[in-house]
Design an enzyme around this catalytic site. Structure first.
Site, PDB file in Angstrom:
ATOM      1  N   PHE A 146      26.975  47.972  60.981  1.00  0.00           N
ATOM      2  CA  PHE A 146      26.193  46.920  60.305  1.00  0.00           C
ATOM      3  C   PHE A 146      26.002  45.786  61.292  1.00  0.00           C
ATOM      4  CE2 PHE A 146      25.160  43.144  58.030  1.00  0.00           C
ATOM      5  CZ  PHE A 146      24.248  43.589  57.086  1.00  0.00           C
ATOM      6  N   ASP A 231      29.642  43.427  69.138  1.00  0.00           N
ATOM      7  CA  ASP A 231      29.234  42.585  68.014  1.00  0.00           C
ATOM      8  C   ASP A 231      30.497  42.058  67.348  1.00  0.00           C
ATOM      9  OD1 ASP A 231      28.475  41.442  65.646  1.00  0.00           O
ATOM     10  OD2 ASP A 231      26.962  42.946  65.154  1.00  0.00           O
ATOM     11  N   LYS A 260      28.509  33.677  62.410  1.00  0.00           N
ATOM     12  CA  LYS A 260      29.344  33.356  61.252  1.00  0.00           C
ATOM     13  C   LYS A 260      30.253  32.143  61.486  1.00  0.00           C
ATOM     14  CE  LYS A 260      29.207  38.003  59.247  1.00  0.00           C
ATOM     15  NZ  LYS A 260      28.259  37.890  58.154  1.00  0.00           N
TER      16      LYS A 260
HETATM   17  C1  LIG Z   1      29.023  42.645  62.538  1.00  0.00           C
HETATM   18  C2  LIG Z   1      27.854  41.883  62.021  1.00  0.00           C
HETATM   19  N1  LIG Z   1      26.783  41.702  62.805  1.00  0.00           N
HETATM   20  C3  LIG Z   1      25.717  41.019  62.394  1.00  0.00           C
HETATM   21  C4  LIG Z   1      25.648  40.477  61.115  1.00  0.00           C
HETATM   22  C5  LIG Z   1      24.430  39.731  60.673  1.00  0.00           C
HETATM   23  O1  LIG Z   1      24.687  38.377  60.559  1.00  0.00           O
HETATM   24  P1  LIG Z   1      23.678  37.432  59.713  1.00  0.00           P
HETATM   25  O2  LIG Z   1      23.866  37.784  58.274  1.00  0.00           O
HETATM   26  O3  LIG Z   1      24.132  36.033  60.045  1.00  0.00           O
HETATM   27  O4  LIG Z   1      22.313  37.734  60.203  1.00  0.00           O
HETATM   28  C6  LIG Z   1      26.753  40.649  60.271  1.00  0.00           C
HETATM   29  C7  LIG Z   1      26.705  40.103  58.890  1.00  0.00           C
HETATM   30  O5  LIG Z   1      27.462  40.486  58.028  1.00  0.00           O
HETATM   31  C8  LIG Z   1      27.864  41.364  60.722  1.00  0.00           C
HETATM   32  O6  LIG Z   1      28.933  41.575  59.944  1.00  0.00           O
END
Ligand SMILES: Cc1ncc(COP(=O)(O)O)c(C=O)c1O
Length: 405
Positions: A146, A231, A260
């Site tokens: 994700f 990530d 985040k």
């Molecule tokens: C691992 C990871 N990458 C990217 C994102 C995307 O972040 P955003 O919701 O701020 O676009 C999330 C969101 O849950 C995430 O958990």
């Protein structure tokens, strides 16, 4: 607004249902205030927040140091665009680069933007540095990933709910089984620009890869001249008891994707962090964002980095994570079929005989605990790192009771 002006939960929920697109299915609680690990709804009922906005609230609601940094900055300057310099961005970037052990920062806003930025940087690096023929760069990703909600990103998701109905999708991605280093290594070829993975998969239910996976990914990337892009948007910035989840295996990726918690629970702040030989491939005019690197975000981000620089919160997350694990373990076989814990982050698999994850989340809500289900039978717990051990005890007791309800 005085207390008398507060609308009821029912009124707020029906207004939302009428006028907000139904892209979420929130639990039936309307939060009006938050402080530390607790929130209060419009009717005055208090809840312990064990979700922390998916780790965006690692420091709790309205942490005084972060609110002070934001308030001070609100009184001076909020936005310039990157057409001009502002007097906050340099200090934020220097501090974040130092925390990460890297040279440079490319500031954005949301997590998905950081991922998109990482993809662009990896492709540009592949063409301009590695020598991959134009248009052929490939990025390897993991099953169960994700990384956000843009069309490019959902195009390399294997979750039908995220993907179906939103194509056509961008080419150039290949999904490999998460945790299988041999398969990943075998898939790397001359056109591979990068491997993009979560060191721990959050949305998938706090899925921790087998020991040695991250090290093997690092070795394979180094051997084949491929970028390792981690990530750490949900796993990073203290959550797992280290600044970055990659540290659990002593691994340093080429690019960190952060988001985040970088915004301190106040505003969206994300970043790609890397060394000059990689991030330096981006030139003026090739990438940007009206809001990325704005002075308000930079002021809050700097305060976040300063809090993390002491290491206190990471140590706290590690100790409290052991505490959480010890409290959850006795529930295995008593309504819980398995747990996965990394620092102060837990995926708790609920026995279907006790109901779906959503039902258990609703029962916990009635008992004053906020959690979120994921993938049907799993409940994800990501308390603020400032939570107290006694609050964890209370919350897990509520889970035990909710499983018996
Ligand atoms: C691992 C990871 N990458 C990217 C994102 C995307 O972040 P955003 O919701 O701020 O676009 C999330 C969101 O849950 C995430 O958990």
């Amino acid at each position: 607004m005085t207390d008398l002006d507060l609308p009821t939960s029912d009124a707020v929920i029906s207004a939302e249902e009428a006028h907000v697109a139904h892209n979420y299915h929130p639990l039936p609680v309307v939060v009006a205030e938050g402080e530390g690990s607790w929130v209060t709804d419009v009717e005055g009922k208090r809840y312990l927040d064990l979700l922390s906005a998916y780790s965006a609230l690692n420091f709790g609601h309205r942490h005084p140091a972060l609110v002070a940094a934001a308030t001070e900055q609100l009184g001076r300057l909020t936005l310039t665009s990157r057409a001009f310099h502002n007097d906050r961005l340099g200090a934020f970037a220097a501090a974040l680069a130092e925390l990460s052990g890297k040279d440079m920062v490319l500031p954005m806003n949301t997590g998905a933007e950081a991922v998109e930025t990482g993809i662009k940087v990896a492709r540009a690096w592949a063409y301009r540095v590695k020598g991959v023929p134009e248009g052929r760069a490939k990025i390897l990703v993991a099953s169960g990933n994700f990384h956000g909600r843009t069309t490019t990103i959902v195009g390399f998701s294997d979750d039908p709910q995220a993907r179906d109905g939103f194509g056509p999708f961008a080419p150039g991605f290949e999904i490999m089984p998460y945790g299988d280093a041999a398969a990943l290594t075998a898939a790397i070829d001359d056109d591979t620009a990068a491997v993009l993975i979560e060191p721990i998969q959050g949305e998938a239910g706090v899925v921790i890869p087998p020991d040695g996976y991250l090290r093997a990914v690092r070795e394979a990337c180094t051997a084949a001249n491929v970028l390792f892009v981690a990530d750490e948007i949900q796993s990073g910035l203290g959550r797992v008891g280290t600044t970055f989840a990659c540290e659990r295996e002593g691994v340093v990726p080429d690019l960190y994707l952060l988001g985040k918690a970088l915004g301190g629970g106040i505003l969206p702040v994300s970043a790609v962090v890397g060394d000059r030989d990689v991030l330096g491939v981006i030139h003026p005019g090739e990438h940007g964002s009206t809001f990325g690197g704005n002075p308000l975000a930079a002021a809050v981000g700097l305060a976040v980095v300063e809090m993390l620089a002491t290491g206190d919160l990471q140590r706290r997350a590690l100790a409290l994570g052991d505490h959480l694990r010890a409290r959850l373990e006795p529930l295995i076989g008593a309504g819980v079929t398995g747990i996965r814990v990394a620092g102060l982050w837990a995926g708790v698999d609920i026995d279907p005989a006790k109901g779906a994850g959503r039902e258990v989340a609703e029962r916990l809500l009635a008992r004053g605990v906020l959690v979120k289900d994921t993938h049907g039978q799993t409940i994800r717990m990501a308390p603020p790192l400032i939570i107290r051990a006694t609050e964890i005890d209370w919350a897990v007791e509520q889970l035990r009771l909710a499983l018996a309800d």
